[in-house]
Scaffold this active site. Structure first.
Site, PDB file in Angstrom:
ATOM      1  N   ASP A 249     -35.900  70.406 -12.194  1.00 25.35           N
ATOM      2  CA  ASP A 249     -35.431  69.489 -11.159  1.00 25.35           C
ATOM      3  C   ASP A 249     -36.333  68.265 -11.105  1.00 25.35           C
ATOM      4  O   ASP A 249     -36.992  67.928 -12.086  1.00 25.35           O
ATOM      5  CB  ASP A 249     -35.416  70.229  -9.800  1.00 25.35           C
ATOM      6  CG  ASP A 249     -34.336  69.707  -8.859  1.00 25.35           C
ATOM      7  OD1 ASP A 249     -34.410  68.525  -8.478  1.00 25.35           O
ATOM      8  OD2 ASP A 249     -33.444  70.471  -8.504  1.00 25.35           O
TER       9      ASP A 249
ATOM     10  N   HIS B 102     -34.937  66.070  -3.976  1.00 26.65           N
ATOM     11  CA  HIS B 102     -33.999  67.092  -4.463  1.00 26.65           C
ATOM     12  C   HIS B 102     -34.714  68.392  -4.804  1.00 26.65           C
ATOM     13  O   HIS B 102     -34.287  69.483  -4.399  1.00 26.65           O
ATOM     14  CB  HIS B 102     -33.233  66.566  -5.677  1.00 26.65           C
ATOM     15  CG  HIS B 102     -32.023  67.370  -6.037  1.00 26.65           C
ATOM     16  ND1 HIS B 102     -32.062  68.376  -6.973  1.00 26.65           N
ATOM     17  CD2 HIS B 102     -30.751  67.330  -5.582  1.00 26.65           C
ATOM     18  CE1 HIS B 102     -30.854  68.904  -7.092  1.00 26.65           C
ATOM     19  NE2 HIS B 102     -30.033  68.299  -6.259  1.00 26.65           N
TER      20      HIS B 102
ATOM     21  N   SER C 178     -25.484  71.820  -6.608  1.00 30.92           N
ATOM     22  CA  SER C 178     -26.894  72.189  -6.794  1.00 30.92           C
ATOM     23  C   SER C 178     -27.313  73.194  -5.732  1.00 30.92           C
ATOM     24  O   SER C 178     -27.945  74.222  -6.026  1.00 30.92           O
ATOM     25  CB  SER C 178     -27.791  70.944  -6.689  1.00 30.92           C
ATOM     26  OG  SER C 178     -27.637  70.103  -7.790  1.00 30.92           O
TER      27      SER C 178
END
Length: 679
Positions: free
Chosen positions: A179, A219, A379
């Site tokens: 990520d 994120h 996600s």
């Protein structure tokens, strides 16, 4: 196009005739020529036309996501390390001779043999004709796909406490997260996340972009919190190792992902940690090499989980979501409906294994060490399933990816998604299930099955559709479906050492689907048998299980001629022990028979009076559907297919109707345990 493409191609052809063995030698080709290439479509990825004797070249099906000038060169499996180095030197020498610079960005040795190179596209043809090159893929971008209601949905709260009460904390499992960077000192994940020194990301777009720490970590921090956060996490005891493959804008590359996977594989070789989950919360265009790398990781015992993508399209168009060996996750909202994100939404289709909460998910925020925020996307859905997988593996660390996937499907909530949200041609093939777990998990052996749909075949009369099961799954039956009913049946055949379900299109057909029933039973030993030619005047043909103690798990049939009707039915001779599939003499009848200790089976049939467009029969509690057949009173069924443990038959309008016939099996041990617990 250039001024003389035909002359260049003719020159190449002449060279091939004069020196047919030149491409197989390891000496530098002093007369390498540059030729033009022409695009064509292959599967979900663009393959560029290749000269005779050269390797294949692929690029993403998403033009805006291409990374021209950067290539992933995959060498053949048997290539030695020294040959990899020689191939690189040869490429650099040939390019320099023509005035081109090349830069080797990475050499693969643990994941596969190959390398990543920056070079002009004009050098590409020389690279494709080098010895040992299997194929070359142009690099491309991948993108991030980005308690509260979601925890209550995946593990129902206990009535007394009203609190999230998972079966365990997943504390024996490690999750590798590919990520963005992560704010590891956030109180939600502090002490649970180890940030590796791995980083491979492209430059951010735009000269004015400022790399704010809170934005760069956003994120990844949220994803780690969803997996194992103290307050809002799914598996609160799982440890997370992060690799940075996405930049501050949530953008990465296929090559960076591959290098990250090789880093994990190399780490495991030096220090084995089992069980292990790798979470890929991003999506890019279809990539042959990324899918292949995921398969290689699964073969080492790693569980791969990926986001389906947020583009409101078929997930089979994206990678790694399209890889069958990956558990692919779509997103739902708090009403268990497909998640919408502005004008887009969750991807769908046959490549999705399960849906999970992915809308308005509360998790750790990188704005401060105690902040929380809400994010949406597949996600987040994939992170939920990674947490669920950690808890299942915590109970039984020996499970393969196929066995784990079957359990996640078994425990999911069925038939709650409104299928009208999906395009009409995707409704049958998209699974209607939302991931979840019971409050207690056991390690009891149980028969698990799922349906695998093929892609739709072409419309030609001779077209076929093919689907295979995954990993150590056993194919217990095979059926087919045609949107307009024009098909010639189906069969199980052995190909390349494994079984495949093959469905046959018919004249006037719009294409056909093959549907395999893929199951997990550790001790199953299955074979297929085909009926032989019978004497004239006989109206029916049949074939049975040839060995004692074999149970019938599926029947199928196909016609070599143009005419076909569903006329095969299973017959279980409980007293005689003779289990058979019986059908008309003008079709080839096939049985699937298994020696499966402790398994018992029965046949259930629903034959309505008069015409019904859809006829279904369910196996009932404790039974698992292994085979699904249509029996038509005349021509005109579209086919039979299994939805969880229900056999569904669809008839064409104007037909005479049909019966739905299910073969249902169960473990005798589980039934005996149930009875003993009642006394």
């Amino acid at each position: 196009m250039g001024r003389h493409p035909r002359a260049l191609l003719l020159l190449l052809g002449a060279r091939a005739l004069l020196a047919p063995g030149a491409a197989a030698e390891d000496e530098p080709d002093e007369e390498a020529e540059l030729v033009l290439s022409f695009p064509s479509e292959e599967e979900n990825q663009t393959e560029v036309g290749k000269p005779l004797g050269s390797a294949a070249f692929y690029r993403t099906n998403k033009d805006m996501w291409r990374l021209p000038g950067q290539y992933i060169v995959v060498l053949k499996e048997e290539t030695h390390k020294s040959q990899t180095e020689r191939t690189i030197r040869r490429l650099q020498a040939q390019a320099a001779k023509h005035g081109y610079l090349t830069k080797i960005l990475h050499i693969f040795q643990d994941l596969f043999q190959g390398f990543v190179v920056k070079m002009s596209s004009d050098v590409l043809d020389m690279a494709l004709r080098l010895p040992h090159v299997d194929y070359i893929e142009e690099d491309s971008y991948v993108f991030a796909q980005s308690i509260p209601w979601n925890l209550d949905r995946i593990v129902p709260a206990q009535r007394k406490s009203g609190e999230y009460n998972p079966p365990n904390k997943g504390d024996l499992v490690e999750v590798y997260l590919l990520d963005t960077s992560i704010q590891s000192n956030h109180r939600e994940i502090e002490g649970r996340v180890f940030v590796t020194d791995f980083e491979n990301v492209p430059e951010e777009d735009g000269t004015r972009f400022h790399r704010q720490a809170s934005k760069c970590d956003s994120h990844g921090t949220h994803m780690a919190g969803v997996v194992s956060g103290r307050d809002a996490g799914v598996a609160k005891g799982a440890s997370v190792r992060s690799l940075r493959v996405l930049n501050c804008q949530g953008k990465g590359t296929v090559s960076g992902t591959l290098i990250g996977l090789e880093f994990i594989k190399k780490t495991l070789t030096a220090q084995l940690y089992s069980p292990l989950v790798v979470l890929l919360p991003f999506a890019g265009g279809y990539s042959r090499v990324l899918n292949a790398a995921c398969r290689l990781m699964v073969q080492t015992g790693v569980v791969m989980i990926a986001a389906a993508g947020n583009y409101k399209e078929d997930a089979c168009l994206y990678s790694p979501a399209s890889e069958p060996e990956v558990i692919t996750v779509g997103a739902t909202d708090f009403q268990d409906q497909p998640a919408s994100m502005g004008t887009l939404g969750t991807n769908f289709g046959r490549c999705v294994d399960v849906f999970a909460p992915g809308d308005d998910i509360i998790g750790a925020s990188s704005d401060c060490s105690t902040c929380f925020t809400s994010q949406s996307g597949t996600s987040q859905a994939a992170a939920h399933v990674a947490g669920l997988a950690a808890m299942v593996l915590n109970t039984d660390s020996t499970l393969t990816l196929s066995e784990l996937r079957q359990r996640l499907i078994h425990f999911s909530t069925k038939n709650v998604i409104n299928e009208a949200w999906f395009p009409e041609d995707q409704r049958l093939v998209t699974p209607n299930r939302v991931a979840g777990l019971p409050s207690k998990l056991t390690t009891e052996e149980q028969l698990y099955c799922r349906s695998m749909w093929s892609a739709q075949s072409g419309p030609m009369r001779s077209a076929t559709a093919i689907v295979r099961c995954s990993g150590n799954e056993e194919m217990l039956s095979c059926s087919s479906y045609s949107p307009n009913g024009k098909r010639r049946g189906e069969r199980i055949e052995v190909h390349g050492g494994g079984k495949q379900c093959v469905a046959h299109n018919a004249f006037g057909g719009h294409g056909v689907y093959a549907i395999a029933r893929c199951c997990i039973w550790p001790k199953a030993d299955c074979q297929t048998h085909t009926s032989s030619q019978v004497a004239d005047g006989t109206l029916t043909a049949g074939v049975g299980c040839s060995k004692e103690n074999h149970v019938l798990t599926g029947c199928s049939s196909h016609s070599l001629a143009g005419e076909f009707s569903d006329s095969v039915r299973p017959v279980l001779g409980m007293e005689t022990g003779q289990h058979r599939c019986v059908g008309r003499v003008d079709v080839a009848v096939h049985t699937s028979c298994c020696h499966a200790p402790s398994i018992e089976c029965k046949v259930k049939e629903h034959s309505p009076m008069g015409f019904q467009e859809k006829v279904a029969v369910s196996c009932g509690d404790g039974w698992t559907l292994t085979g699904c057949n249509a029996y038509s009173w005349g021509p005109g069924t579209l086919g039979a297919y299994a939805v969880d443990d229900t056999c569904v038959v669809t008839s064409a309008l104007g037909g005479k109707g049909a019966a739905s016939i299910a073969i249902c099996c169960r473990s005798r041990h589980l039934e005996a345990d149930k009875h003993s617990s009642n006394y």
